[in-house]
Design a protein around this motif. Structure first.
Motif, short mmCIF file in Angstrom:
data_model
loop_
_atom_site.label_atom_id
_atom_site.label_comp_id
_atom_site.label_asym_id
_atom_site.label_seq_id
_atom_site.Cartn_x
_atom_site.Cartn_y
_atom_site.Cartn_z
N PHE A 190 0.83 -1.20 0.00
CA PHE A 190 0.00 0.00 0.00
C PHE A 190 0.87 1.25 0.00
N LEU A 191 1.90 1.28 0.85
CA LEU A 191 2.78 2.44 0.93
C LEU A 191 3.56 2.65 -0.37
N ARG A 192 3.99 1.55 -0.99
CA ARG A 192 4.71 1.65 -2.26
C ARG A 192 3.81 2.23 -3.35
N CYS A 193 2.59 1.73 -3.43
CA CYS A 193 1.61 2.23 -4.39
C CYS A 193 1.34 3.72 -4.15
N LEU A 194 1.17 4.08 -2.89
CA LEU A 194 0.89 5.46 -2.52
C LEU A 194 2.06 6.37 -2.91
N SER A 195 3.26 5.94 -2.64
CA SER A 195 4.45 6.73 -2.96
C SER A 195 4.58 6.96 -4.47
N ASN A 196 4.40 5.89 -5.25
CA ASN A 196 4.49 6.01 -6.71
C ASN A 196 3.38 6.90 -7.26
N CYS A 197 2.20 6.74 -6.73
CA CYS A 197 1.05 7.51 -7.19
C CYS A 197 1.23 8.99 -6.90
N VAL A 198 1.66 9.32 -5.68
CA VAL A 198 1.85 10.73 -5.30
C VAL A 198 2.94 11.36 -6.16
N ALA B 89 1.65 18.45 -15.29
CA ALA B 89 1.07 17.96 -16.55
C ALA B 89 0.06 18.98 -17.05
N TYR B 90 0.22 19.38 -18.27
CA TYR B 90 -0.70 20.33 -18.89
C TYR B 90 -0.82 21.62 -18.08
N GLY B 91 0.26 22.04 -17.47
CA GLY B 91 0.26 23.30 -16.73
C GLY B 91 -0.43 23.23 -15.38
N GLN B 92 -0.88 22.04 -14.96
CA GLN B 92 -1.56 21.89 -13.67
C GLN B 92 -0.60 21.30 -12.65
N ASN B 93 -0.59 21.86 -11.48
CA ASN B 93 0.26 21.35 -10.42
C ASN B 93 -0.61 21.13 -9.18
N LYS B 94 -0.66 19.87 -8.69
CA LYS B 94 -1.47 19.56 -7.51
C LYS B 94 -0.59 19.55 -6.27
N ASP B 95 -1.16 19.98 -5.14
CA ASP B 95 -0.39 19.93 -3.91
C ASP B 95 -0.40 18.51 -3.34
N ARG B 96 0.50 18.26 -2.40
CA ARG B 96 0.71 16.93 -1.85
C ARG B 96 -0.54 16.36 -1.17
N GLU B 97 -1.26 17.19 -0.43
CA GLU B 97 -2.45 16.72 0.28
C GLU B 97 -3.54 16.26 -0.69
N THR B 98 -3.73 17.00 -1.78
CA THR B 98 -4.72 16.61 -2.79
C THR B 98 -4.32 15.28 -3.41
N CYS B 99 -3.04 15.15 -3.75
CA CYS B 99 -2.55 13.91 -4.34
C CYS B 99 -2.69 12.74 -3.38
N LEU B 100 -2.38 12.94 -2.10
CA LEU B 100 -2.51 11.85 -1.12
C LEU B 100 -3.94 11.37 -1.01
N ASP C 17 -7.43 6.69 -2.34
CA ASP C 17 -8.60 6.05 -2.94
C ASP C 17 -8.20 5.05 -4.02
N ASP C 18 -7.16 5.38 -4.78
CA ASP C 18 -6.71 4.49 -5.86
C ASP C 18 -5.99 3.26 -5.35
N CYS C 19 -5.23 3.39 -4.26
CA CYS C 19 -4.35 2.31 -3.79
C CYS C 19 -4.97 1.41 -2.72
N CYS C 20 -6.01 1.86 -2.05
CA CYS C 20 -6.52 1.08 -0.92
C CYS C 20 -7.23 -0.19 -1.38
N GLU C 21 -7.08 -1.22 -0.56
CA GLU C 21 -7.73 -2.50 -0.83
C GLU C 21 -8.56 -2.98 0.36
N THR C 22 -8.36 -2.38 1.52
CA THR C 22 -9.10 -2.79 2.71
C THR C 22 -9.78 -1.57 3.33
N TYR C 23 -10.70 -1.84 4.22
CA TYR C 23 -11.41 -0.77 4.92
C TYR C 23 -10.44 0.16 5.64
N GLU C 24 -9.48 -0.42 6.33
CA GLU C 24 -8.53 0.40 7.09
C GLU C 24 -7.68 1.27 6.17
#
Length: 83
Positions: A34-42, A49-60, A65-72
């Motif tokens: 999960f942490l590896r997926c999260l790190s790569n995704c962030v 990309a295309y002139g848009q820059n997202k902050d770290r909190e938005t990306c996290l 949501d993209d990386c989670c597999e369990t309720y926790e």
């Protein structure tokens, strides 16, 4: 008094299952996969990309949501210090 249920008869209403007893972090917010997926995704999310820059909190938030597999993993608060 209500009857005492055996451990295997418990119903987990919250959607949260029991903690693993073998000491592994599988399925938790400390799961290595999960942490590896999260790190790569962030990292990918924060690339300009295309002139848009997202902050770290938005990306996290999006990546959790993209990386989670369990309720926790999906609902847990992430410790973002050091990431």
């Amino acid at each position: 008094a209500p009857p005492v249920l055996a451990a295997e008869d418990r119903v987990w209403i919250s959607g949260k299952g029991p903690k693993p007893r073998d000491g592994s972090n599988k399925g938790t917010t400390k799961d290595v996969g999960f942490l590896r997926c999260l790190s790569n995704c962030v990292s990918d999310c924060q690339k300009v990309a295309y002139g848009q820059n997202k902050d770290r909190e938005t990306c996290l938030s999006e990546c959790q949501d993209d990386c989670c597999e369990t309720y926790e993993e999906c609902t847990g608060k992430l410790n973002t210090v050091g990431m």
